[in-house]
Design an enzyme around this catalytic site. Sequence first.
Site: not given
Length: 322
Positions: A263, A287
């Site tokens: 991520d 993210h």
Amino acid sequence: MAVFVTRRIPAEGLRVLSQAGGCRVQQWDSEEPVPRAELLAGVAGKRGLLCLLSDRIDREVLEAAGPGLKVISTMSVGFDHLALDEIKKRGIRVGYTPDVLTDATAELSVALLLAVCRRLPEAVEQVKNGGWTTWKPLWMCGYGLSDSTVGIIGLGRIGQAVARRLKPFGVKKFLYTGSCPKPESAAEFEAEFVPLTRLAEESDFVVVTCALTPATQGMCNKDFFSRMKTTSVFVNTSRGAVVNQEDLYDALAHGQIAAAGLDVTTPEPLPTDHPLLSLKNCVILPHVGSATYATRNTMAVLAADNLLAGLRGEPMPHELLL
């Protein structure tokens, strides 16, 4: 109390600032990051700064702000984007937003782990492109959590929340590593504190939830991946720089490990021609660990509350003690 806000933030947070008596807000009103020149101009003469993880607050920014800058409030739990030595030298107080994004990030970590180990993005693509023809005994097989060993790098708030969510899946054993043992935190999961090398060797799933520090930067590297099982899955939801991405690519491409989910990357965003994006056994998200409406609203309000408390000389709800 003149303040500069470096991005368009959830309305609840901006409302807290706007309704505060004597607070004059200047904002970079865009979804995109503030250009460096605009940041330097915007912070000039301000007493407070509300920034994001993507804003590099270094000596140049502090000098542009001038001696009147008293408070920096970051809408993040991480603070590796802040030049803390320079900030401390100037006597500037810092607020941040821990705890409020723990659950959202832990949920995302588990979702990413499941997506990777059960090959969900690949399976969806097969449905879309006609690869799904009939039921096949060995087609699209992945790895399950039941009876597995899970290694967690960094048993802090998020690491514990991840373990708490994974335990009901029937995980047999939890291992963890970090700067020091945390017996009270580990007791809930009967987790064993081990060196990083042993965690790599024995874990079926590795989840990285540690902070980025000089000690953790690049620690998931060629040596680390070479110690992992060829059937192991690696997930990172901490900071991209904890991982040597070239070494991760080699490990995935040559079958040293089974799969990975990220991520966070270096840089962010990851260039669309990056080698990791060419691999079927690597799932990369933009993210989005804290990306729930409720979490982002709470983060914005807490960042605003931290900023106002600092400007008024009051205790912050969450202050980073330098």
